[in-house]
Design an enzyme around this catalytic site. Sequence first.
Site, short mmCIF file in Angstrom:
data_model
loop_
_atom_site.label_atom_id
_atom_site.label_comp_id
_atom_site.label_asym_id
_atom_site.label_seq_id
_atom_site.Cartn_x
_atom_site.Cartn_y
_atom_site.Cartn_z
N ASP A 1 11.71 46.67 92.35
CA ASP A 1 11.91 46.79 90.89
C ASP A 1 13.35 47.12 90.54
OD1 ASP A 1 10.84 49.23 92.25
OD2 ASP A 1 11.51 50.18 90.39
N ASN B 1 14.88 68.91 106.72
CA ASN B 1 15.94 68.02 106.22
C ASN B 1 15.30 66.82 105.51
OD1 ASN B 1 14.89 67.15 108.69
ND2 ASN B 1 16.82 66.36 109.50
N ALA B 2 14.04 66.52 105.84
CA ALA B 2 13.34 65.40 105.21
C ALA B 2 12.93 65.77 103.79
CB ALA B 2 12.09 65.06 106.03
N GLY B 3 12.74 64.75 102.96
CA GLY B 3 12.21 64.94 101.61
C GLY B 3 11.38 63.73 101.29
N HIS B 4 10.05 63.87 101.37
CA HIS B 4 9.17 62.72 101.17
C HIS B 4 8.46 62.86 99.83
CE1 HIS B 4 8.94 61.94 105.80
NE2 HIS B 4 10.17 61.92 105.31
N ARG C 1 18.45 74.85 126.26
CA ARG C 1 17.42 75.72 126.85
C ARG C 1 17.56 77.20 126.47
NH1 ARG C 1 18.96 73.19 132.30
NH2 ARG C 1 20.86 73.23 131.06
N LYS D 1 9.05 56.38 102.56
CA LYS D 1 8.01 56.64 103.56
C LYS D 1 6.90 57.50 102.98
CE LYS D 1 11.12 58.53 106.24
NZ LYS D 1 12.33 58.23 105.46
N THR E 1 22.37 68.21 105.91
CA THR E 1 21.61 68.87 104.84
C THR E 1 21.80 70.39 104.89
OG1 THR E 1 19.67 69.05 106.26
CG2 THR E 1 19.82 67.07 104.88
N THR F 1 21.10 62.22 112.57
CA THR F 1 20.43 63.51 112.68
C THR F 1 20.22 63.79 114.16
OG1 THR F 1 18.69 64.88 111.73
CG2 THR F 1 18.03 62.66 112.46
N GLN G 1 13.40 60.73 108.36
CA GLN G 1 14.71 60.04 108.49
C GLN G 1 14.48 58.55 108.76
OE1 GLN G 1 14.51 63.30 110.54
NE2 GLN G 1 14.91 64.07 108.51
N ASP H 1 14.95 57.94 103.43
CA ASP H 1 14.62 57.79 102.01
C ASP H 1 14.15 56.38 101.63
OD1 ASP H 1 15.36 60.45 101.71
OD2 ASP H 1 17.40 59.96 101.08
P1 GDP Z 1 11.24 59.03 101.92
O1 GDP Z 1 12.16 60.10 102.38
O2 GDP Z 1 11.34 57.80 102.76
O3 GDP Z 1 9.82 59.48 101.75
O4 GDP Z 1 11.75 58.60 100.49
P2 GDP Z 1 12.18 59.61 99.30
O5 GDP Z 1 10.97 60.20 98.73
O6 GDP Z 1 13.26 60.54 99.73
O7 GDP Z 1 12.91 58.59 98.34
C1 GDP Z 1 12.29 57.52 97.76
C2 GDP Z 1 12.36 57.65 96.24
O8 GDP Z 1 12.01 56.40 95.67
C3 GDP Z 1 11.34 58.64 95.68
O9 GDP Z 1 11.86 59.19 94.50
C4 GDP Z 1 10.13 57.76 95.39
O10 GDP Z 1 9.28 58.29 94.39
C5 GDP Z 1 10.80 56.52 94.92
N1 GDP Z 1 10.09 55.27 95.19
C6 GDP Z 1 9.31 54.94 96.26
N2 GDP Z 1 8.92 53.64 96.16
C7 GDP Z 1 9.47 53.16 95.01
C8 GDP Z 1 9.47 51.87 94.37
O11 GDP Z 1 8.89 50.91 94.85
N3 GDP Z 1 10.20 51.77 93.23
C9 GDP Z 1 10.88 52.80 92.68
N4 GDP Z 1 11.58 52.59 91.57
N5 GDP Z 1 10.90 54.03 93.26
C10 GDP Z 1 10.22 54.19 94.39
P1 IMO Z 2 13.87 61.55 104.91
O1 IMO Z 2 12.77 61.88 105.89
C1 IMO Z 2 18.09 60.75 104.22
C2 IMO Z 2 20.94 62.79 106.84
C3 IMO Z 2 21.86 63.80 106.21
C4 IMO Z 2 23.09 63.61 107.08
C5 IMO Z 2 22.49 63.38 108.46
C6 IMO Z 2 22.45 64.62 109.33
O2 IMO Z 2 13.68 62.08 103.55
O3 IMO Z 2 14.15 60.09 104.95
P2 IMO Z 2 20.90 66.80 109.28
O4 IMO Z 2 20.72 67.85 108.24
O5 IMO Z 2 19.64 66.06 109.63
O6 IMO Z 2 21.61 67.28 110.50
O7 IMO Z 2 21.90 65.71 108.60
O8 IMO Z 2 21.17 62.91 108.24
N1 IMO Z 2 19.50 63.01 106.61
C7 IMO Z 2 18.76 62.29 105.77
N2 IMO Z 2 19.10 61.31 104.91
N3 IMO Z 2 16.81 61.11 104.35
C8 IMO Z 2 16.44 62.07 105.23
O9 IMO Z 2 15.15 62.35 105.51
C9 IMO Z 2 17.44 62.75 105.94
N4 IMO Z 2 17.45 63.74 106.85
C10 IMO Z 2 18.71 63.88 107.27
O10 IMO Z 2 22.11 63.47 104.86
O11 IMO Z 2 23.77 62.44 106.71
MG MG Z 3 13.61 61.36 101.66
#
Ligand code: GDP
Ligand code: IMO
Ligand code: MG
Length: 429
Positions: A330, A38-41, A141, A16, A127, A236, A221, A13
């Site tokens: 910020d 499990n990811a959330g971008h 396997r 990325k 997750t 993970t 991750q 998080d």
């Molecule tokens: P990722 O998993 O690495 O792609 O990151 P996530 O999307 O899960 O989490 C990042 C969160 O921070 C999202 O809600 C983005 O919209 C937000 N975000 C990214 N860059 C910035 C920043 O520079 N400032 C703020 N306030 N939010 C940001």
């Molecule tokens: P992005 O790509 C943050 C964490 C879970 C848990 C551990 C194992 O958005 O950065 P899993 O379901 O993968 O077996 O869980 O990894 N986790 C993440 N935390 N961002 C993620 O992806 C994650 N993907 C898995 O919260 O602690």
């Molecule tokens: Mg994320």
Amino acid sequence: MSLVVLVGLQWGDEGKGKVCHLLSSWADWIVRYQGGNNAGHTVVFDDKKYVLHLIPSGILYPGKKCIIGNGVVVDPVALVEEIDFLRKRKIKITDRLYISLNCHLIFPYHKYMDAFREKLKTKIGTTKRGIGPSYGDKFARVGIRMVDYMEDDTFEKLLSSNLKEKAVFIRKFQSPESLKKQIMKERARVLPRIRNFVADTALMLDSRIKKKRNILFEGAQGAMLDCDFGTYPFVTSSNPVSGGACTGCGVPPVMINTVVGVTKAYTTRVGLGPFPTEIKGAFGESLRKKGDEYGATTGRPRRVGWLDIVQLRMAIRINGATKVALTKIDVLDELKEIKICTGYKYGSGLLRDFPYSRKILQEVIPVYEVLPGWCSGTRGITSFGKLPANARRFVRRIEELCGVKMILISMGRAKKETIYIEKKFLPND
Ligand code: GDP
Ligand code: IMO
Ligand code: MG
């Protein structure tokens, strides 16, 4: 032609999704190499917010092509949901998305196993998407790959033996017979929807490399969730570090030109496990609120802490990251003082390198350097020189301590809320 890997340097998080979107203008192809849904971008553009879990964020960039590599574990039902999500938003997928024949799949029994283990004392705080059990099957396997899913006989045989082997687990949730029916019914629905996207993506990548295309690998991750180098067992079940891009896509290491790491200006983690610089109490809660810190996949609150240089240096080293994107500065705008952890006190000693021992990690006391805050808004600033002096000092100090160059600073979700420090940081840009 260049191959660039984008990785998270913390516990995921880091932002990325935003940075991937920014770098996508340079890339012809954007590739996921590990993890699953499990990811959330999160990507915000044209004032709309998109959260992608499985399909590379590059799909949001018109004209770019995307690959889900063999190292990704794919839940076919979640994949179809994401395809539908994008199609509803008029994002074209056909001839833009390719999924490896070798991807291992996630089935409901993997989610059952994940959920079951999460009820035990030894839980990880996953997750619950079935990620760990699916990778477990892969390495034991007994996994089922996309190529197996596409062949009626092969699939039925493999499914039956998996249901038999896992019957003890499955029975806690439903009968193996009814689960088999459910999976076969789901397959009949989803396979026609995904069949045309499936390809030998390693072969495709090889031909694109020969055609001198620019390829961006989008890590999911982060280094501290890496199964080998992270805070095991609270990690993970894949290798998010840059090396994972090679095995996760079939691309030889010598082809990788640059690794770009992404770190927040502070630290967060979702789930359980050690977090030396965690800020507990009201102050931590206020930072969490400022950063709007809820996991993009699970909606769980993220734990918040100060930037940890001990951890960051290890992540930079393991990834070979020479360029770093710094996000979310910020969130620190109003603070009078900002801490960065430069060492861990352990007993009478001082650790500068990240320890792997669970016991030591639980017991270390972070040593902080306190920097003056800038106490003013950074949003809307478009050049490094215009940042408040203390914000510049903060950035330079991190560079100095980590031995890297910042390529960009992000101070908001939107694309325009970004300062590029190094304009041409990508090879052949
Ligand atoms: P990722 O998993 O690495 O792609 O990151 P996530 O999307 O899960 O989490 C990042 C969160 O921070 C999202 O809600 C983005 O919209 C937000 N975000 C990214 N860059 C910035 C920043 O520079 N400032 C703020 N306030 N939010 C940001
Ligand atoms: P992005 O790509 C943050 C964490 C879970 C848990 C551990 C194992 O958005 O950065 P899993 O379901 O993968 O077996 O869980 O990894 N986790 C993440 N935390 N961002 C993620 O992806 C994650 N993907 C898995 O919260 O602690
Ligand atoms: Mg994320």
